[in-house]
Write a protein that holds these residues in place. Structure first.
Motif, short mmCIF file in Angstrom:
data_model
loop_
_atom_site.label_atom_id
_atom_site.label_comp_id
_atom_site.label_asym_id
_atom_site.label_seq_id
_atom_site.Cartn_x
_atom_site.Cartn_y
_atom_site.Cartn_z
N VAL A 77 65.07 25.43 95.84
CA VAL A 77 63.65 25.46 95.47
C VAL A 77 63.47 26.08 94.08
O VAL A 77 62.69 25.59 93.26
CB VAL A 77 62.83 26.22 96.53
N VAL A 78 64.21 27.15 93.79
CA VAL A 78 64.10 27.80 92.47
C VAL A 78 64.57 26.86 91.37
O VAL A 78 63.94 26.74 90.31
CB VAL A 78 64.89 29.13 92.46
N LEU A 79 65.69 26.17 91.60
CA LEU A 79 66.17 25.22 90.60
C LEU A 79 65.20 24.06 90.41
O LEU A 79 65.00 23.58 89.28
CB LEU A 79 67.55 24.71 90.98
N ASP A 80 64.58 23.60 91.49
CA ASP A 80 63.58 22.54 91.38
C ASP A 80 62.38 23.02 90.58
O ASP A 80 61.86 22.29 89.73
CB ASP A 80 63.16 22.08 92.77
N ALA A 81 61.92 24.24 90.83
CA ALA A 81 60.79 24.78 90.07
C ALA A 81 61.15 24.93 88.59
O ALA A 81 60.33 24.65 87.71
CB ALA A 81 60.37 26.12 90.65
N ALA A 82 62.38 25.35 88.30
CA ALA A 82 62.81 25.47 86.90
C ALA A 82 62.86 24.11 86.22
O ALA A 82 62.44 23.96 85.06
CB ALA A 82 64.18 26.14 86.83
N LEU A 83 63.33 23.10 86.94
CA LEU A 83 63.37 21.75 86.37
C LEU A 83 61.96 21.22 86.12
O LEU A 83 61.68 20.65 85.06
CB LEU A 83 64.12 20.81 87.31
N ASP A 84 61.06 21.44 87.09
CA ASP A 84 59.68 21.02 86.89
C ASP A 84 59.04 21.73 85.71
O ASP A 84 58.29 21.14 84.92
CB ASP A 84 58.86 21.27 88.16
N GLY A 85 59.33 23.03 85.56
CA GLY A 85 58.79 23.79 84.44
C GLY A 85 59.29 23.29 83.11
O GLY A 85 58.53 23.19 82.14
N THR A 86 60.59 22.95 83.02
CA THR A 86 61.12 22.45 81.75
C THR A 86 60.53 21.09 81.41
O THR A 86 60.26 20.81 80.24
CB THR A 86 62.65 22.35 81.79
N ILE A 87 60.33 20.27 82.41
CA ILE A 87 59.71 18.96 82.14
C ILE A 87 58.28 19.15 81.67
O ILE A 87 57.83 18.48 80.73
CB ILE A 87 59.78 18.07 83.39
N MET A 88 57.54 20.06 82.30
CA MET A 88 56.16 20.29 81.90
C MET A 88 56.08 20.87 80.48
O MET A 88 55.21 20.48 79.70
CB MET A 88 55.49 21.26 82.88
N LEU A 89 57.01 21.76 80.13
CA LEU A 89 57.00 22.34 78.78
C LEU A 89 57.44 21.33 77.73
O LEU A 89 56.98 21.38 76.59
CB LEU A 89 57.91 23.56 78.73
N ALA A 90 58.33 20.43 78.09
CA ALA A 90 58.83 19.46 77.13
C ALA A 90 57.94 18.25 76.96
O ALA A 90 58.14 17.46 76.04
CB ALA A 90 60.24 19.02 77.54
N LYS A 91 56.98 18.09 77.83
CA LYS A 91 56.10 16.92 77.78
C LYS A 91 55.29 16.94 76.48
O LYS A 91 54.71 17.95 76.13
CB LYS A 91 55.17 16.92 78.98
N ARG A 92 55.29 15.84 75.78
CA ARG A 92 54.55 15.75 74.53
C ARG A 92 53.08 15.60 74.79
O ARG A 92 52.66 14.83 75.65
CB ARG A 92 55.04 14.54 73.74
N GLU A 93 52.31 16.35 74.07
CA GLU A 93 50.86 16.24 74.21
C GLU A 93 50.35 15.16 73.26
O GLU A 93 51.02 14.78 72.31
CB GLU A 93 50.20 17.57 73.89
N GLY A 94 49.13 14.69 73.49
CA GLY A 94 48.52 13.68 72.63
C GLY A 94 48.15 14.26 71.28
O GLY A 94 48.46 15.39 70.94
#
Length: 119
Positions: A77-94
């Motif tokens: 669960v912790v690794l999944d949360a870390a992966l989700d967090g990195t994807i959210m931080l890396a997502k390009r904004e408009g």
């Protein structure tokens, strides 16, 4: 002209004292911990026994071990949360993001927006 550095006198010492207290508690715990005699693995496959212990099937294992399915799930669960967090931080904004339209210019011209070359 430079001035000499001044010593800051209005310092909050509470975080430093908390860190020293935590260090003292952890040092006390580590220095007074009692460990039993180390025991090796018996006959059989160690890898298979670890697999059985990981998935809480200790009764199928050739040697005695403790089940740790809960820790396996917590780590997942912790690794999944870390992966989700990195994807959210890396997502390009408009283009309405923090840099506005300048971000698009920075992405398209290699970071040379607004500079003029005299070539």
């Amino acid at each position: 002209m430079t001035s000499r550095p001044r010593l800051k006198t209005d310092v909050n010492y509470l975080p430093g004292l908390a860190a020293v207290a935590l260090f003292a508690v952890l040092a006390f715990v580590f220095l007074t911990a009692q460990f039993g005699q180390p025991v090796g693995f018996g006959e059989g496959s160690i890898t298979r026994g670890i697999g059985f212990a990981m998935f809480d099937m200790v009764e199928l294992s050739e040697f005695d071990s403790e089940p740790f399915l809960v820790s396996f799930i917590i780590i997942a669960v912790v690794l999944d949360a870390a992966l989700d967090g990195t994807i959210m931080l890396a997502k390009r904004e408009g283009s309405d993001g923090p840099l506005g339209g300048a971000r698009d210019a920075l992405l398209t011209d290699g970071g040379h927006a607004g500079t003029e070359d005299d070539d």
